[in-house]
Structures are given as structure tokens and as C-alpha cells.
Design a protein around this motif. Structure first.
Motif, mmCIF file in Angstrom:
data_model
loop_
_atom_site.group_PDB
_atom_site.id
_atom_site.type_symbol
_atom_site.label_atom_id
_atom_site.label_comp_id
_atom_site.label_asym_id
_atom_site.label_seq_id
_atom_site.Cartn_x
_atom_site.Cartn_y
_atom_site.Cartn_z
ATOM 1 N N GLY A 128 30.123 1.555 8.015
ATOM 2 C CA GLY A 128 30.923 0.376 8.330
ATOM 3 C C GLY A 128 30.654 -0.751 7.360
ATOM 4 N N ASP A 129 31.112 -1.940 7.731
ATOM 5 C CA ASP A 129 30.960 -3.115 6.884
ATOM 6 C C ASP A 129 29.968 -4.110 7.480
ATOM 7 O OD1 ASP A 129 32.855 -2.195 5.037
ATOM 8 O OD2 ASP A 129 34.501 -2.942 6.278
ATOM 9 N N VAL A 130 29.005 -3.611 8.231
ATOM 10 C CA VAL A 130 28.039 -4.484 8.879
ATOM 11 C C VAL A 130 27.101 -5.114 7.855
ATOM 12 C CG1 VAL A 130 26.115 -4.593 10.512
ATOM 13 C CG2 VAL A 130 28.128 -3.218 11.055
ATOM 14 N N ILE A 131 26.941 -6.428 7.949
ATOM 15 C CA ILE A 131 25.955 -7.155 7.155
ATOM 16 C C ILE A 131 25.058 -7.892 8.136
ATOM 17 C CG2 ILE A 131 25.543 -8.942 5.424
ATOM 18 C CD1 ILE A 131 28.324 -8.385 4.315
ATOM 19 N N ILE A 132 23.759 -7.617 8.081
ATOM 20 C CA ILE A 132 22.805 -8.229 8.997
ATOM 21 C C ILE A 132 22.162 -9.431 8.305
ATOM 22 C CG2 ILE A 132 20.736 -7.880 10.388
ATOM 23 C CD1 ILE A 132 21.330 -4.851 10.243
ATOM 24 N N GLY A 133 22.379 -10.609 8.841
ATOM 25 C CA GLY A 133 21.728 -11.798 8.307
ATOM 26 C C GLY A 133 20.298 -11.880 8.808
ATOM 27 N N ILE A 134 19.332 -11.899 7.895
ATOM 28 C CA ILE A 134 17.921 -12.028 8.258
ATOM 29 C C ILE A 134 17.509 -13.464 7.949
ATOM 30 C CG2 ILE A 134 15.576 -11.170 7.917
ATOM 31 C CD1 ILE A 134 17.429 -9.069 9.086
ATOM 32 N N VAL A 135 17.665 -14.341 8.945
ATOM 33 C CA VAL A 135 17.294 -15.744 8.783
ATOM 34 C C VAL A 135 15.857 -15.879 9.232
ATOM 35 C CG1 VAL A 135 17.830 -18.119 9.415
ATOM 36 C CG2 VAL A 135 19.672 -16.440 9.190
ATOM 37 N N ASP A 136 14.959 -16.003 8.279
ATOM 38 C CA ASP A 136 13.540 -15.900 8.585
ATOM 39 C C ASP A 136 12.749 -16.622 7.500
ATOM 40 O OD1 ASP A 136 10.862 -14.525 9.311
ATOM 41 O OD2 ASP A 136 12.248 -13.637 10.740
ATOM 42 N N SER A 137 11.543 -16.159 7.261
ATOM 43 C CA SER A 137 10.658 -16.819 6.295
ATOM 44 C C SER A 137 10.770 -16.225 4.900
ATOM 45 C CB SER A 137 9.206 -16.715 6.778
ATOM 46 O OG SER A 137 8.824 -15.356 6.913
ATOM 47 N N GLY A 138 11.873 -15.555 4.610
ATOM 48 C CA GLY A 138 12.054 -14.926 3.312
ATOM 49 C C GLY A 138 11.781 -13.436 3.373
ATOM 50 N N THR A 139 12.433 -12.693 2.517
ATOM 51 C CA THR A 139 12.338 -11.229 2.526
ATOM 52 C C THR A 139 12.091 -10.713 1.114
ATOM 53 O OG1 THR A 139 13.819 -11.009 4.428
ATOM 54 C CG2 THR A 139 13.618 -9.100 2.981
ATOM 55 N N ALA A 190 26.359 -16.918 8.334
ATOM 56 C CA ALA A 190 27.670 -16.734 8.954
ATOM 57 C C ALA A 190 28.796 -17.010 7.967
ATOM 58 C CB ALA A 190 27.802 -17.652 10.170
ATOM 59 N N SER A 191 28.609 -18.002 7.095
ATOM 60 C CA SER A 191 29.655 -18.382 6.138
ATOM 61 C C SER A 191 29.789 -17.393 5.000
ATOM 62 C CB SER A 191 29.358 -19.772 5.567
ATOM 63 O OG SER A 191 29.303 -20.737 6.584
ATOM 64 N N ASN A 192 28.787 -16.552 4.796
ATOM 65 C CA ASN A 192 28.808 -15.636 3.664
ATOM 66 C C ASN A 192 28.906 -14.173 4.085
ATOM 67 O OD1 ASN A 192 28.296 -17.219 0.950
ATOM 68 N ND2 ASN A 192 27.074 -18.228 2.525
ATOM 69 N N GLY A 193 29.442 -13.930 5.273
ATOM 70 C CA GLY A 193 29.822 -12.569 5.632
ATOM 71 C C GLY A 193 28.945 -11.836 6.609
ATOM 72 N N ALA A 194 27.849 -12.459 7.094
ATOM 73 C CA ALA A 194 27.006 -11.756 8.062
ATOM 74 C C ALA A 194 27.772 -11.526 9.360
ATOM 75 C CB ALA A 194 25.737 -12.552 8.338
ATOM 76 N N THR A 195 27.723 -10.313 9.861
ATOM 77 C CA THR A 195 28.370 -9.979 11.123
ATOM 78 C C THR A 195 27.376 -9.921 12.276
ATOM 79 O OG1 THR A 195 28.246 -7.681 10.381
ATOM 80 C CG2 THR A 195 30.353 -8.777 10.169
ATOM 81 N N VAL A 196 26.093 -9.830 11.946
ATOM 82 C CA VAL A 196 24.999 -9.907 12.908
ATOM 83 C C VAL A 196 23.953 -10.815 12.287
ATOM 84 C CG1 VAL A 196 23.206 -8.630 14.137
ATOM 85 C CG2 VAL A 196 25.421 -7.548 13.716
ATOM 86 N N ILE A 197 23.359 -11.697 13.083
ATOM 87 C CA ILE A 197 22.313 -12.576 12.564
ATOM 88 C C ILE A 197 21.073 -12.428 13.426
ATOM 89 C CG2 ILE A 197 21.617 -14.964 12.133
ATOM 90 C CD1 ILE A 197 24.529 -15.617 11.558
ATOM 91 N N ASN A 198 19.959 -12.090 12.785
ATOM 92 C CA ASN A 198 18.676 -12.013 13.485
ATOM 93 C C ASN A 198 17.882 -13.276 13.189
ATOM 94 O OD1 ASN A 198 16.620 -9.849 14.815
ATOM 95 N ND2 ASN A 198 15.548 -11.276 13.475
ATOM 96 N N ALA A 199 17.520 -13.998 14.248
ATOM 97 C CA ALA A 199 16.745 -15.230 14.119
ATOM 98 C C ALA A 199 15.504 -15.112 14.989
ATOM 99 C CB ALA A 199 17.583 -16.442 14.526
ATOM 100 N N SER A 200 14.452 -14.571 14.448
ATOM 101 C CA SER A 200 13.225 -14.337 15.214
ATOM 102 C C SER A 200 12.302 -15.542 15.113
ATOM 103 C CB SER A 200 12.505 -13.080 14.707
ATOM 104 O OG SER A 200 13.277 -11.939 14.941
ATOM 105 N N PHE A 201 12.752 -16.657 15.697
ATOM 106 C CA PHE A 201 11.918 -17.851 15.737
ATOM 107 C C PHE A 201 12.249 -18.631 17.000
ATOM 108 C CE2 PHE A 201 15.500 -18.647 12.779
ATOM 109 C CZ PHE A 201 16.190 -19.634 13.465
ATOM 110 N N SER A 202 11.362 -19.540 17.375
ATOM 111 C CA SER A 202 11.542 -20.295 18.614
ATOM 112 C C SER A 202 10.776 -21.601 18.520
ATOM 113 C CB SER A 202 11.030 -19.476 19.807
ATOM 114 O OG SER A 202 9.640 -19.227 19.674
ATOM 115 N N ARG A 203 10.947 -22.442 19.516
ATOM 116 C CA ARG A 203 10.171 -23.675 19.610
ATOM 117 C C ARG A 203 10.072 -24.063 21.077
ATOM 118 N NH1 ARG A 203 13.382 -27.903 20.979
ATOM 119 N NH2 ARG A 203 15.603 -27.764 20.473
ATOM 120 N N ASP A 204 9.115 -24.919 21.385
ATOM 121 C CA ASP A 204 9.017 -25.495 22.721
ATOM 122 C C ASP A 204 10.041 -26.605 22.874
ATOM 123 O OD1 ASP A 204 6.868 -23.856 23.381
ATOM 124 O OD2 ASP A 204 5.399 -25.273 22.574
ATOM 125 N N GLY A 205 10.340 -26.948 24.107
ATOM 126 C CA GLY A 205 11.214 -28.088 24.332
ATOM 127 C C GLY A 205 12.582 -27.692 24.829
ATOM 128 N N GLY A 206 13.409 -28.697 25.061
ATOM 129 C CA GLY A 206 14.738 -28.494 25.621
ATOM 130 C C GLY A 206 15.781 -28.177 24.574
#
Length: 298
Positions: free
Chosen positions: A153-164, A270-286
Motif C-alpha cells: 500500500g501507500d502507508v507512510i508512518i510518521g515517527i515523531v520522536d527524538s530522531g531516528t 501530517a502535511s508531508n504525507g504521513a497516514t499514521v503518526i506515532n507520538a510516543s511521548f507524554s506530559r503531566d497536566g491538563g
């Protein structure tokens, strides 16, 4: 050359700001980028003529405004009203944001939050063999591969993280390539607001090399779980077999292994073609209204 560690489970999407937006302008439980706030302007108001804005700029030591997202094209029209204000005084971002939020021309103002990469269990990185990857049979990945694989398929996974480490022998063949950009010519050939981003983008270095800062392997591990080249006799097998991945280095530039640009990174992916985005980060708070804007856009 580093080996991609074998992981016993999947990396999951974890991000804050997914709930109903709140009106709180700051949250002391979450670390923030010093000297900068995020402001969304009321598009019906004229901020240029707003003397109250000028007064606050002076109060907080002057400063500079910049668009949060460099190209306000049709796809980003909902984010065109968002700017960063970088100021010179020692005031806490929550204090500065609270005062800007009271202006009639402002929809919301809040600190720019810093996120923490989600902990990733790591097995022995010197023995990356498929039989050790217990998470794959647990989710019936081999049975799924008999039906469909990433390269079909044409799946592109965006890995938004600390660099790869996209040049890694078990990743390079699946690394996204921006065919509309000419590498190294110093020109934004595809007019997406980023110069020479042939392999993704690094917000930590402000250039087109999304590799990690020294000593930070979190994003490489995540990319390996999602999209390592499979059935090639090298290293490990990725969950999606041979889907492409788009690497975004969203780390803080000081090398503290935290995420300072996770949400601009999501917009980039998202703007450059990612169809899935993995964001494995979090923070405390609302909830953060800025972060919710980005999620809605994506």
C-alpha cells in the motif's frame, strides 16, 4: 553500527491534549520551554492595532513574533492564526500567557510544553533476531502478513520522536524520501516551508537530517518496531513489514532527551504525507488548546 533493540511489546500512541479543550492558561506540573508562549489570535481582531498587545510586549522585555507553522497554505488555514511570542524577561511562561489570554484579540495563550518520551523496554541490542521478538506472535503479526504487508500500500508512518537513525542498515530502505526536494541545494523546492528536507526534518537542529542527537536511541527503537525492513536477513522485523516511515526529530536542542517540538512535528508529518503518526511521548497536566488544535488539524 548500532543495532535496533528487540522489544517485547509494541510502542503505543500516547499524547496529552486529546480531551475537551480547557481554558487554563498554564499548568505548573508540566515543564515548559522558557521565554516563549503560544498565542492564537482571534481572526476577527486586529492585533497589529491593539495597543494592549504593544503594552504587554514592552512589559515582558520586548520580543519577537513568529508563525508557529511556516507555511499557512490552504491545508494549514486552521493553524495560520497561531504564533509564538519569544520574550526577553525572566517571567515564567505561565505568567506571561495568563496576561496575554486576557486580551480581546487573543483566543488563547499558553506556555509551550515540553514532553517526555514514553519508556521503551529494551532487550539485548546485540542479539536482534526475530525469534526473540515475542510481541509479534502475540498480536498474530505473522498471520496478518499472509494477508497484507506494508509495501502493498501507500502507508507512510510518521515517527515523531527524538530522531531516528534512518541510515541504519535495517531502516534505510524503508526511510521516506521527499522526491520533490533536491538535497543540498539550499532551496525549498517543494515550497513546504522546509529547506532540503529530503528525509524528514529535525526541529532540534533546524535542518533536514532527522537523525537523533548523540546518545538518544528512543526514536530509532520506535522506528524499528514500526518499520524495520523485514525478510532481508538483517536485524529485526518491523510490525508493518516494509511500510515507509517519515522521521521527525522533535527533541529539545540541548540534548536533554526531552521533546520540545512534538506538536509542530505532528503538523510536519501530517502535511508531508504521513497516514499514521506515532507520538510516543507524554506530559503531566491538563489539556492544551494548542495541542488540541494540532490534533484536530492532523
Amino acid at each position: 553500527m548500532h543495532r535496533i533493540p528487540v522489544l517485547p511489546l509494541l510502542v503505543v500512541f500516547i499524547a496529552t491534549g486529546l480531551g475537551v479543550p480547557q481554558t487554563a492558561q498554564g499548568d505548573d506540573r508540566a515543564p515548559t520551554v522558557p521565554g516563549v508562549i503560544v498565542v492564537r489570535w482571534d481572526e476577527a481582531a486586529s492585533k497589529q492595532a491593539d495597543q494592549a498587545v504593544r503594552a504587554l510586549e514592552a512589559k515582558f522585555g520586548g520580543g519577537a513574533w513568529e508563525d508557529a507553522f511556516p507555511v499557512a497554505d490552504a491545508g494549514k488555514r486552521d493553524l495560520a492564526a497561531v504564533q509564538y511570542f519569544r520574550y526577553g524577561s525572566p517571567y515564567a511562561p505561565s505568567v506571561v500567557a495568563a496576561q496575554f489570554a486576557e486580551l480581546a484579540s487573543v483566543t488563547y495563550a499558553e506556555p509551550l510544553y515540553i514532553h517526555t518520551p514514553t519508556a521503551v523496554p529494551q532487550a539485548d541490542p546485540n542479539d536482534p533476531r526475530y525469534p526473540q521478538m515475542s510481541h509479534l506472535p502475540q498480536v498474530s503479526a505473522p498471520e496478518a502478513w499472509d494477508i497484507v504487508r506494508g509495501e502493498q500500500g501507500d502507508v507512510i508512518i510518521g515517527i515523531v520522536d527524538s530522531g531516528t537513525e534512518w541510515r541504519h542498515e535495517d531502516l534505510r530502505a524503508n526511510a521516506w524520501l521527499n522526491a520533490d526536494e533536491v538535497d543540498g541545494n539550499g532551496i525549498d523546492d517543494d515550497n513546504n516551508g522546509f529547506v532540503d528536507d529530503t528525509r524528514g526534518w529535525s526541529f532540534a537542529r533546524d535542518n533536514g537530517d532527522p537523525s537523533p542527537l548523540p546518545g538518544d536511541q528512543h526514536g530509532t527503537v520506535v522506528a524499528g518496531v514500526a518499520a524495520a525492513v523485514s525478510d532481508n536477513g538483517v536485524g529485526i522485523a518491523g510490525m508493518s513489514w516494509n511500510a515507509r516511515f517519515l522521521a521527525v526529530n522533535a527533541a529539545c536542542s540541548n540534548g536533554n532527551r526531552l521533546i520540545c517540538s512534538g506538536y509542530p512535528g505532528i503538523v510536519y508529518a501530517a502535511s508531508n504525507g504521513a497516514t499514521v503518526i506515532n507520538a510516543s511521548f507524554s506530559r503531566d497536566g491538563g489539556a492544551s488548546r494548542f495541542e488540541q488544535d494540532v490534533i484536530d488539524f492532523a
